[in-house]
Scaffold this active site. Structure first.
Site, PDB file in Angstrom:
ATOM      1  CG  ASN A  39     -15.217 -11.162   6.439  1.00  0.00           C
ATOM      2  OD1 ASN A  39     -16.423 -11.253   6.299  1.00  0.00           O
ATOM      3  ND2 ASN A  39     -14.375 -12.077   5.995  1.00  0.00           N
ATOM      4  CB  ALA A  43      -7.049  -5.910  -4.536  1.00  0.00           C
ATOM      5  CE1 TYR A  45      -5.310 -10.789  -2.017  1.00  0.00           C
ATOM      6  CE2 TYR A  45      -3.499 -12.200  -1.321  1.00  0.00           C
ATOM      7  CZ  TYR A  45      -4.459 -11.844  -2.255  1.00  0.00           C
ATOM      8  OH  TYR A  45      -4.549 -12.547  -3.429  1.00  0.00           O
ATOM      9  CB  CYS A  50     -11.897  -8.874  11.632  1.00  0.00           C
ATOM     10  SG  CYS A  50     -10.386  -9.785  11.359  1.00  0.00           S
ATOM     11  CD  GLU A  52     -14.513 -10.975  14.840  1.00  0.00           C
ATOM     12  OE1 GLU A  52     -14.280 -10.525  13.695  1.00  0.00           O
ATOM     13  OE2 GLU A  52     -14.242 -12.133  15.177  1.00  0.00           O
ATOM     14  CB  CYS A  86     -10.753  -8.944  16.596  1.00  0.00           C
ATOM     15  SG  CYS A  86     -10.955  -8.453  14.870  1.00  0.00           S
TER      16      CYS A  86
HETATM   17  N1  THU Z   1     -12.099 -12.858   9.921  1.00  0.00           N
HETATM   18  C1  THU Z   1     -13.034 -12.160  10.620  1.00  0.00           C
HETATM   19  O1  THU Z   1     -13.688 -11.252  10.082  1.00  0.00           O
HETATM   20  N2  THU Z   1     -13.222 -12.475  11.924  1.00  0.00           N
HETATM   21  C2  THU Z   1     -12.669 -13.542  12.561  1.00  0.00           C
HETATM   22  O2  THU Z   1     -12.984 -13.807  13.698  1.00  0.00           O
HETATM   23  C3  THU Z   1     -11.692 -14.367  11.853  1.00  0.00           C
HETATM   24  C4  THU Z   1     -11.272 -13.876  10.517  1.00  0.00           C
HETATM   25  C5  THU Z   1     -11.950 -12.584   8.488  1.00  0.00           C
HETATM   26  C6  THU Z   1     -10.665 -11.958   8.051  1.00  0.00           C
HETATM   27  C7  THU Z   1     -10.616 -12.385   6.598  1.00  0.00           C
HETATM   28  O3  THU Z   1     -11.428 -11.516   5.831  1.00  0.00           O
HETATM   29  C8  THU Z   1     -11.270 -13.757   6.606  1.00  0.00           C
HETATM   30  O4  THU Z   1     -12.044 -13.798   7.792  1.00  0.00           O
HETATM   31  C9  THU Z   1     -10.287 -14.911   6.582  1.00  0.00           C
HETATM   32  O5  THU Z   1      -9.342 -14.802   7.586  1.00  0.00           O
END
Ligand code: THU
Length: 117
Positions: A39, A43, A45, A50, A52, A86
């Protein structure tokens, strides 16, 4: 190295200074290659991406078109399954097995009746 180990290694590169929630993902494609992502937060947000989607995009950018399995790891959550966005993103490239520390499920179980055209 098994797919989850690749996801674990990728999580070490997570840029998550706002959530402090590192995630790594590893994608196995039909050619047998593995692509990873973490991930990457921002800044502003809502621009955060993610693990994935970054891993899947790395595979697609390398010319792959079919995703067979996706391993996801966060040191903070044993069953770190992909978020809704995702799930839809991954459904574009197949019905991969989603692998976490706790279980393996097919993507269609997490996203029944995915929108596809
Ligand atoms: N996040 C992921 O990268 N994959 C997931 O399966 C769940 C959430 C990230 C998004 C954000 O950067 C942080 O985790 C908190 O939600």
């Amino acid at each position: 190295m098994e797919l989850l180990e690749h996801a674990k290694a990728a999580a070490k590169n997570a840029y998550c200074k706002y959530s402090d929630f590192p995630v790594g993902a590893a994608v196995l494609t039909s050619s047998g290659k593995i692509y990873t992502g973490c991930n990457v937060e921002n800044a502003s947000y809502g621009l955060s991406i993610c693990a994935e989607r970054n891993a899947a995009s790395a595979a697609i950018a390398a010319g792959e078109r079919e995703i067979k399995a996706v391993a996801v790891h966060s040191p903070k959550l044993k069953n770190c399954v992909p978020c809704g966005a995702c799930r839809q993103f991954l459904a574009e490239f197949g019905d991969p097995d989603i692998i976490t520390e706790e279980k393996t499920v097919a993507l269609h179980e997490l996203l029944p009746e995915a929108f596809c055209i």
